[in-house]
Design a protein around this motif. Structure first.
Motif, mmCIF file in Angstrom:
data_model
loop_
_atom_site.group_PDB
_atom_site.id
_atom_site.type_symbol
_atom_site.label_atom_id
_atom_site.label_comp_id
_atom_site.label_asym_id
_atom_site.label_seq_id
_atom_site.Cartn_x
_atom_site.Cartn_y
_atom_site.Cartn_z
ATOM 1 N N GLY A 155 14.403 -41.748 -45.600
ATOM 2 C CA GLY A 155 13.790 -43.111 -46.014
ATOM 3 C C GLY A 155 14.731 -44.207 -45.486
ATOM 4 O O GLY A 155 14.371 -45.102 -45.339
ATOM 5 N N TYR A 156 16.051 -43.879 -45.682
ATOM 6 C CA TYR A 156 17.110 -44.796 -45.442
ATOM 7 C C TYR A 156 17.577 -45.089 -44.030
ATOM 8 O O TYR A 156 18.099 -46.037 -43.443
ATOM 9 C CB TYR A 156 18.434 -44.445 -46.131
ATOM 10 C CG TYR A 156 18.378 -44.667 -47.712
ATOM 11 C CD1 TYR A 156 17.974 -45.923 -48.105
ATOM 12 C CD2 TYR A 156 18.925 -43.679 -48.373
ATOM 13 C CE1 TYR A 156 18.078 -46.069 -49.441
ATOM 14 C CE2 TYR A 156 18.698 -43.708 -49.721
ATOM 15 C CZ TYR A 156 18.335 -45.048 -50.238
ATOM 16 O OH TYR A 156 18.387 -44.955 -51.707
ATOM 17 N N ALA A 157 16.968 -44.027 -42.970
ATOM 18 C CA ALA A 157 17.115 -44.068 -41.734
ATOM 19 C C ALA A 157 16.610 -45.248 -41.015
ATOM 20 O O ALA A 157 17.414 -45.778 -40.132
ATOM 21 C CB ALA A 157 16.590 -42.746 -40.949
ATOM 22 N N PRO A 158 15.506 -45.918 -41.245
ATOM 23 C CA PRO A 158 14.897 -46.934 -40.513
ATOM 24 C C PRO A 158 15.988 -48.344 -40.716
ATOM 25 O O PRO A 158 15.962 -48.845 -39.817
ATOM 26 C CB PRO A 158 13.547 -47.208 -41.000
ATOM 27 C CG PRO A 158 13.132 -45.894 -41.689
ATOM 28 C CD PRO A 158 14.347 -45.173 -42.204
ATOM 29 N N GLY A 159 16.571 -48.017 -41.883
ATOM 30 C CA GLY A 159 17.144 -49.262 -42.397
ATOM 31 C C GLY A 159 18.656 -49.328 -41.544
ATOM 32 O O GLY A 159 19.009 -50.440 -40.962
ATOM 33 N N ILE A 160 19.203 -48.095 -41.165
ATOM 34 C CA ILE A 160 20.270 -48.061 -40.229
ATOM 35 C C ILE A 160 20.032 -48.628 -38.731
ATOM 36 O O ILE A 160 20.527 -49.328 -38.297
ATOM 37 C CB ILE A 160 20.660 -46.834 -39.915
ATOM 38 C CG1 ILE A 160 21.281 -46.225 -41.485
ATOM 39 C CG2 ILE A 160 21.946 -46.450 -38.939
ATOM 40 C CD1 ILE A 160 21.874 -44.635 -41.538
ATOM 41 N N LEU A 161 18.413 -48.241 -38.323
ATOM 42 C CA LEU A 161 18.286 -48.497 -36.936
ATOM 43 C C LEU A 161 17.943 -50.146 -36.953
ATOM 44 O O LEU A 161 18.406 -50.866 -36.088
ATOM 45 C CB LEU A 161 16.947 -47.959 -36.506
ATOM 46 C CG LEU A 161 16.939 -46.365 -36.567
ATOM 47 C CD1 LEU A 161 15.727 -45.883 -36.043
ATOM 48 C CD2 LEU A 161 17.953 -46.243 -35.168
ATOM 49 N N ALA A 162 17.423 -50.425 -38.283
ATOM 50 C CA ALA A 162 17.369 -52.111 -38.280
ATOM 51 C C ALA A 162 18.532 -52.935 -38.225
ATOM 52 O O ALA A 162 18.806 -53.871 -37.422
ATOM 53 C CB ALA A 162 16.478 -52.571 -39.589
ATOM 54 N N GLY A 163 19.669 -52.391 -38.742
ATOM 55 C CA GLY A 163 21.037 -53.024 -38.574
ATOM 56 C C GLY A 163 21.605 -52.994 -37.349
ATOM 57 O O GLY A 163 22.226 -54.125 -36.794
ATOM 58 N N VAL A 164 21.540 -51.927 -36.554
ATOM 59 C CA VAL A 164 21.926 -51.874 -35.163
ATOM 60 C C VAL A 164 21.334 -52.879 -34.226
ATOM 61 O O VAL A 164 21.711 -53.569 -33.460
ATOM 62 C CB VAL A 164 21.917 -50.358 -34.718
ATOM 63 C CG1 VAL A 164 22.059 -50.350 -33.226
ATOM 64 C CG2 VAL A 164 22.953 -49.521 -35.519
ATOM 65 N N LEU A 165 19.736 -52.875 -34.479
ATOM 66 C CA LEU A 165 19.117 -53.723 -33.643
ATOM 67 C C LEU A 165 19.155 -55.168 -33.839
ATOM 68 O O LEU A 165 19.419 -56.109 -32.838
ATOM 69 C CB LEU A 165 17.543 -53.327 -33.901
ATOM 70 C CG LEU A 165 17.146 -51.966 -33.233
ATOM 71 C CD1 LEU A 165 15.653 -51.834 -33.411
ATOM 72 C CD2 LEU A 165 17.293 -52.203 -31.523
ATOM 73 N N LEU A 166 19.600 -55.582 -34.933
ATOM 74 C CA LEU A 166 19.744 -56.703 -35.620
ATOM 75 C C LEU A 166 21.293 -57.222 -34.777
ATOM 76 O O LEU A 166 21.266 -58.460 -34.479
ATOM 77 C CB LEU A 166 20.039 -56.962 -36.904
ATOM 78 C CG LEU A 166 18.637 -57.536 -37.705
ATOM 79 C CD1 LEU A 166 18.836 -57.118 -39.254
ATOM 80 C CD2 LEU A 166 18.282 -58.703 -37.498
#
Length: 769
Positions: A155-166
């Motif tokens: 569940g936390y994995a999408p948040g990591i990807l969001a941070g990297v893309l941001l």
């Protein structure tokens, strides 16, 4: 005006958050009446932590060792407190703000929503993607089993990807901050395997985005981005330094570390055995290659290992046709039946990404452009290949043998939860691409029809003629037929039942194939109407959201539903002592151990640990030396009874003729410690273990050569009056009193673990050996 604009921007997010809260509670609605989700692994984890929690309640301290499981093990991977970790406090708050699983749903929805909003900028589309990801069947099956830490990590994995893309595509500072928060929460979830898998994909994304910046001549921006992400990662790791270091140290001594046995080290084709045994690692969770199609058709391989049928089933009709009373036949088919016929020995349910998700995923491969597509597609394909495990040995055994840390993990099928995430990722990109082509359907006609044919067409083909492609037989079916023979005492009847079961497996595939085709066709119709300006964008997105919920909930409720919620009393039943337990608990001795054989394999159940110090337990990271002791003694037809005695096994719980647990006292248990009259130095751990086959442990000790220096100068003299006894007990502090006229060699019933030389032996208040 700026404030009004800010509120106007925040309001849709606030409404979405309220909607997520509503849908999380709605799916988990029995929690409103006080019921809770009964999760096997959480119940087992509770048994493992029981002694530690009671000690904490009494003293306010967390012990670093527990004797309640596996005759003793470190508490690092069970329970503990990390007061300096801010993210642990945040994670604990998020985990406790709602009852399980509503809290897990809500956090996952928010994390995924953030990722998809970064991708699309659309509230509707981001919410749809978040729901498709969060309520994918594999997540729900895992929750039902109690794999909380795994689902939290997913569940936390999408948040990591969001941070990297941001960080790479918008604001490096904001991206670094988001990455730090979600990476900290990811580490808090404490599921290293999922973190490892998503970490590899994130690393690939960073490399791809970095190369793009270099090629565009923006090296200065790249330095800022990488510096920010590195700082975020450092902050995340620093929040969990103690826990990670403990896990690293502990892992080296577990079944994931290197064995001291030379025969184990040479087992795997001469390679150094510094990880899990390959057969063990791939026994569970190696998905069949064709079984991957359950991403599109959930019941392609029969669903769960133990599923139920109805009166419309061929199996029911076969029973009634042979004269079985209809009521008895109905009860029988409602019991768990072996409907699953795939390559895995046991599954709780299929990995179903969603028919709409798969359709949009395939469409994205034709209409989405850019490096994100190739990164996501490459990650999906690699995750799927890894999930095949032993079914594709030419690839996966290479990774297992040579890729760093790969041999530390088992049940590789869990990687498909991340494949599902990136399939939704590409599906969102596909719809975003379509948004720019509204009214221009002709531009996407060909890829649209190809995608429709590949997905809905495949569903139609399998629905019309499933037997052309599948046999509906598994390797376990011959044994199943023999069970039917024993049940019916009639070979013909048994064969008839088996054919009926095959027919039901086929019917399940056919039904879900047409179901998936329906959802694909409806979603395709929505897109066609939208692309031809016959439906407004808002209505199309809202309709797609509702279809996604219907699809995900329709399959998810098969595996996680109201029946999985029970009263707190039922969950706590394992803590209630039986008459056998009460008999044992009357024993006034400070510390002794129990072998509980009334619950099946004692090495796969921590139920006894709620009440006793057990020689068994349930944990994914057992100490290797203890596991090897069990395998080389307790799994033998004629084990040395002194091994049980040296573990101070004072009671054995078994079942009587009526099936009730009964306690038998073992009068030969050696106690917590004893003096031996002699000892022998042997060359290695292999010889130590071999000696246990016939060793009189009460009289003689066998010691590895590496410990010989500690015994230099020791001369044992008989002393019949010598004694040693335990006088004070704490989980991680044992106090003994001994009396002897001469030097003696004491053997303790404790399991050896001394990675950091933390074990301290004080004799008469002086540190010794």
């Amino acid at each position: 005006m700026n404030k009004r604009l800010s509120w106007q921007r925040l309001l849709p997010h606030a409404i979405t958050l309220i909607g997520f809260l509503f849908i999380s509670v709605l799916y988990s609605s029995p929690i409103l009446s006080g019921k809770r989700l009964k999760m096997h692994d959480i119940v087992q984890a509770g048994g493992a932590a029981e002694e530690l929690k009671k000690y904490h309640e009494q003293t306010g301290e967390w012990a670093s060792w527990t004797n309640s499981m596996f005759s003793g093990m470190p508490s690092y991977m069970i329970v503990g407190n990390y007061p300096a970790s801010l993210s642990s406090k945040l994670g604990g708050y998020l985990y406790g703000m709602l009852p399980v699983p509503a809290d897990i749903f809500l956090v996952s929805l928010i994390s995924a929503y953030l990722l998809f909003f970064v991708l699309s900028g659309s509230y509707w589309l981001s919410a749809t993607g978040a729901i498709a990801f969060t309520f994918a069947s594999f997540n729900l099956v895992s929750l039902e089993a109690g794999h909380i830490s795994k689902i939290m990590a997913v569940g936390y994995a999408p948040g990591i990807l969001a941070g990297v893309l941001l960080a790479f595509r918008r604001n490096w500072l904001t991206g670094a901050a988001v990455t730090a928060v979600f990476m900290s929460l990811e580490l808090y979830s404490n599921h290293i395997q999922i973190t490892y898998y998503i970490g590899l994909s994130v690393a690939a994304l960073v490399l791809i985005e970095s190369w793009a910046l270099i090629r565009s001549g923006r090296s200065g921006q790249l330095v800022r981005v990488l510096s920010g992400l590195a700082l975020g990662a450092l902050l995340a790791v620093s929040n969990h330094t103690t826990r990670l270091w403990n896990a690293y140290d502990y892992t080296r001594e577990t079944i994931r570390g290197k064995s001291e046995l030379t025969r184990a080290a040479a087992k795997d084709s001469g390679k150094k055995n510094d990880g899990l045994d390959k057969d063990y690692a791939y026994y569970y969770g190696s998905v069949g290659i064709a079984e991957t199609l359950t991403l599109l058709i959930p019941n392609l391989y029969g669903g769960p290992s133990g599923g139920s049928l109805t009166e419309k089933s061929d199996f029911y009709k076969a029973l009634v046709g042979r004269g079985v009373d209809p009521a008895n036949a109905r009860n029988f088919v409602q019991q768990p039946l072996p409907l699953y016929w795939g390559a895995q020995p046991l599954v709780g349910g299929p990995v179903y990404a969603g028919a709409i998700v798969v359709f949009l995923f395939v469409l994205s491969l034709f209409i989405v452009r850019g490096r994100l597509k190739w990164w996501a597609l490459g990650s999906v394909l690699m995750y799927i290949v890894w999930s095949w495990g032993k079914n594709l040995p030419s690839v996966n055994y290479f990774f297992f043998d040579y890729f760093p840390l790969f041999n530390k993990f088992r049940s590789v099928s869990m990687v498909l939860s991340l494949a599902q995430l990136l399939m939704v990722f590409l599906g969102v990109l596909a719809v975003r691409e379509l948004s720019g082509k509204a009214g221009r359907f002709n531009e996407i006609r060909k890829p649209f029809l190809i995608s429709l044919g590949l997905t809905a067409g495949l569903c139609l083909l399998l629905g019309l003629a499933p037997s052309l492609f599948f046999s509906f037989r598994s390797e376990a079916d011959p044994a199943l037929v023999q069970d039917f023979v024993q049940m019916t005492q009639d070979q013909n009847f048994a064969n008839e039942l088996y054919r009926a079961l095959q027919g039901d497996r086929e019917s399940m595939l056919r039904g879900d194939a047409f179901r998936s085709m329906f959802f694909i066709l409806i979603s395709a119709l929505l897109i066609w109407l939208w692309m031809n300006n016959r439906m407004k964008t808002a209505f199309a997105f809202a309709s797609l959201l509702m279809l996604t919920i219907a699809d995900a909930f329709g399959v998810g409720k098969r595996y996680l539903n109201e029946e999985d919620f029970v009263s707190k009393f039922t969950i706590d039943a394992v803590k209630h002592p039986s008459p056998a337990d009460e008999q044992i608990l009357k024993d006034p001795a400070l510390s002794y151990r129990v072998l509980d054989q009334s619950r099946g394999n004692f090495m796969s159940s921590a139920d006894a640990s709620y009440l006793h110090k057990s020689i068994g337990g349930y944990h994914g990271a057992k100490l290797r030396r203890y596991q090897e002791l069990v395998e080389n003694q307790f799994m033998k037809s004629k084990p040395n009874p002194d091994v049980l005695n040296m573990l101070n096994t004072r009671y054995i719980i078994s079942k009587d003729q009526q099936g009730n647990p009964t306690a038998i006292q073992n009068p030969d248990a050696f106690g917590n410690a004893w003096f031996v009259s002699s000892y022998e130095i042997v060359p290695n751990a292999d010889k130590e273990l071999e000696a246990l086959d016939s060793l009189k442990v009460r009289e003689k000790a066998v010691i590895d050569q590496k410990f010989a220096p500690a015994l230099e100068g020791l001369t044992l003299r008989p002393d019949s009056s010598a004694s040693i006894r335990l006088v004070s007990y704490k989980p991680d502090e044992l106090v003994y009193e001994s009396n002897a006229a001469s030097e003696q060699l004491a053997v303790f019933s404790e399991i050896y673990y001394n990675v950091r030389n933390e074990w301290k032996v004080n004799i008469d208040e002086k540190e010794g050996t």
